[in-house]
Design an enzyme around this catalytic site. Structure first.
Site, PDB file in Angstrom:
ATOM      1  CE  LYS A 106      31.142   4.839  34.971  1.00 54.48           C
ATOM      2  NZ  LYS A 106      30.565   5.571  33.902  1.00 54.48           N
ATOM      3  CD  GLU A 130      27.208  -5.311  25.956  1.00 55.99           C
ATOM      4  OE1 GLU A 130      26.721  -6.441  25.837  1.00 55.99           O
ATOM      5  OE2 GLU A 130      28.369  -5.128  26.339  1.00 55.99           O
ATOM      6  CB  ILE A 137      33.292  -2.709  23.543  1.00 58.68           C
ATOM      7  CG1 ILE A 137      34.193  -1.553  23.123  1.00 58.68           C
ATOM      8  CG2 ILE A 137      33.946  -4.044  23.246  1.00 58.68           C
ATOM      9  CD1 ILE A 137      35.520  -1.505  23.875  1.00 58.68           C
ATOM     10  CE  LYS A 206      33.430   2.287  32.502  1.00 58.90           C
ATOM     11  NZ  LYS A 206      34.246   3.283  31.777  1.00 58.90           N
TER      12      LYS A 206
HETATM   13  N1  HSE Z   1      34.572   8.508  31.800  1.00 57.04           N
HETATM   14  C1  HSE Z   1      34.592   7.221  31.157  1.00 57.04           C
HETATM   15  C2  HSE Z   1      35.827   7.117  30.289  1.00 57.04           C
HETATM   16  C3  HSE Z   1      33.405   6.967  30.275  1.00 57.04           C
HETATM   17  O1  HSE Z   1      36.635   8.035  30.196  1.00 57.04           O
HETATM   18  O2  HSE Z   1      36.003   6.059  29.705  1.00 57.04           O
HETATM   19  C4  HSE Z   1      32.233   6.470  31.021  1.00 57.04           C
HETATM   20  O3  HSE Z   1      32.488   5.324  31.730  1.00 57.04           O
END
Ligand code: HSE
Length: 429
Positions: A106, A130, A137, A206
């Site tokens: 990401k 993805e 998801i 994200k």
């Molecule tokens: N560290 C992230 C989380 C997972 O706690 O969702 C990886 O993106």
């Protein structure tokens, strides 16, 4: 059915990489049937070759990732090492030497997605990711493909499992932030250094990816407004409960009402218990998408962990292998426009503000005047009094964030305001 296998190079064999290798082995027949050709793990690049890796032929293990991606016989490179370098150079080298790429990275996609898509397109390769957002998801492909004919106006998501676990514990047990973080660490949800999660960096990366794909425009990581959740208190949860709300760390990507700009932000916010995101518990992720024709959609599931993330990687691997066999490529960069990205000050939202004030005549009027002077309309005011001190909880109507933060600044300067106990945005109504 083609019998010559498609060759896969795996970069990284940690929690996710080892699950990718395991599923490729245990589901080999099904993958072959679904793709139309066998897939073969042709090399695994690692940092520590001496580590025993169950189910992986030691002959495939190498520390020379560059040589692996340059081999020329590799069809797909799966990059699960994370970080910017060497991942970026390895991916572009893979494109130059004939491979398409599946990545779970990401940070890299949020920072350099545009350049990587351009490099893939130039070489006629695929770039799929993805697994970079919300683990298992299905989200990137629904946005890129299933909703390609619709107009997405808003994406509202819980995209970090660690912080959702902490906030859920605070909500359900009354624990403070530190106590809930300690539990998350003990259970392996939070890393030893939880900064990337609790300060919202992970969710911001994200959000940048989601906003870019949802609105077909370029949204850089720096464009995402970010506030972490370390300041959320048990008192904030008590206030949220009184309002029929809970508190979540939200990633919010929005198209402006006039369609001329977009915004992306990550911060804690109160959301009504009636909102579907309020029921997302523990370390689960969920993303709520609002599209013009489709209406409201919600995507829910495990957002992290070896097997769930590997599931998303394998889905991409199958898609990329099918494209290879068909001598085609899948959808490329979804950004074809450059809408301005608005600042946080332009975002229209609501505030929940708790103030400690002197309990004497005229104070409420003074406070109300400050709101009026900033053009902020008050929705509700609740006052409780104890020992000559009053506590005021003000919930506003929707207003630009700049006007709301200006109001709070001016309130802090009033002699009669002893302190601003908490400020929380209210979303999802
Ligand atoms: N560290 C992230 C989380 C997972 O706690 O969702 C990886 O993106």
């Amino acid at each position: 059915m083609r019998t010559r296998p498609l060759k896969v190079a795996l970069l990284g064999c940690g929690v996710v990489g080892s699950e990718v290798a395991r599923i490729m082995t245990t589901h080999a027949d099904d993958l072959t049937a679904r793709i139309g050709a066998p897939v073969e793990l042709a090399g695994v690049a690692v940092r520590r070759p001496s580590k025993v890796r169950a189910g992986i032929d030691p002959e495939l293990v190498t520390t020379d990732a560059t040589a692996l991606v340059k081999r020329g016989d590799i069809d797909v490179v799966v990059e699960v090492i994370g970080g910017i370098e060497p991942a970026r150079t390895l991916i572009t080298t893979a494109f130059e030497h004939g491979a398409s790429v599946v990545s779970a990275n990401k940070a890299l996609i949020a920072q350099d997605g545009a350049a990587l898509h351009a490099a893939a397109e130039q070489q006629g390769r695929d770039l799929y990711y993805e697994a970079a957002v919300a683990g298992a998801i299905p989200l990137i492909r629904p946005l890129r493909e299933s909703l390609a004919g619709d107009k997405v106006n808003r994406v509202l998501g819980i995209v970090n499992g660690t912080t959702n676990f902490i906030l859920d514990k605070m909500d359900t047990t009354g624990a403070g932030y530190q106590e809930a973080l300690d539990e998350a660490t003990a259970l392996g949800y939070a890393e030893a250094d939880p900064t990337a999660d609790v300060e919202g960096f992970d969710a911001a990366a994200k959000a940048a990816i989601l906003a870019g794909i949802a609105f077909h425009t370029r949204v850089r990581l720096d464009d995402v407004y970010r506030e972490g959740m370390t300041e959320v208190t048990a008192a904030d949860f008590a206030s949220a409960k009184r309002m029929g709300c809970t508190i979540k760390l939200l990633a919010i990507c929005e198209r402006a009402a006039d369609g001329g700009s977009v915004t992306a932000r990550v911060h804690p916010a109160m959301i009504p218990l009636s909102h579907p995101l309020a029921s997302v518990r523990e370390a689960y992720n969920a993303v709520f998408v609002e599209a013009e024709a489709a209406g409201q959609l919600m995507f829910y599931g495990p957002g992290a962990g070896g097997a769930p993330t590997a599931s998303a990687v394998l889905g991409d691997l199958v898609a990329v292998c099918r494209n290879k066999l068909g001598e085609a490529t899948g959808p490329g960069d979804s950004a074809y426009t450059q809408l301005p990205v608005g600042s946080m000050g332009e975002v229209v939202t609501r505030y929940h503000i708790s103030l400690d004030v002197a309990d004497k005549p005229g104070v409420l009027a003074q406070v109300a005047t400050v709101f009026a002077e900033h053009g902020v309309s008050i929705d509700t005011v609740r006052q409780t009094v104890k020992d000559g001190e009053a506590s005021l909880v003000v919930v506003t109507h929707r207003a630009p964030d700049a006007a709301l933060s200006g109001t709070v600044e001016a309130l802090r300067n009033l002699d009669t305001v002893r302190g601003v106990a908490s400020i929380m945005r209210v979303e999802g109504e």
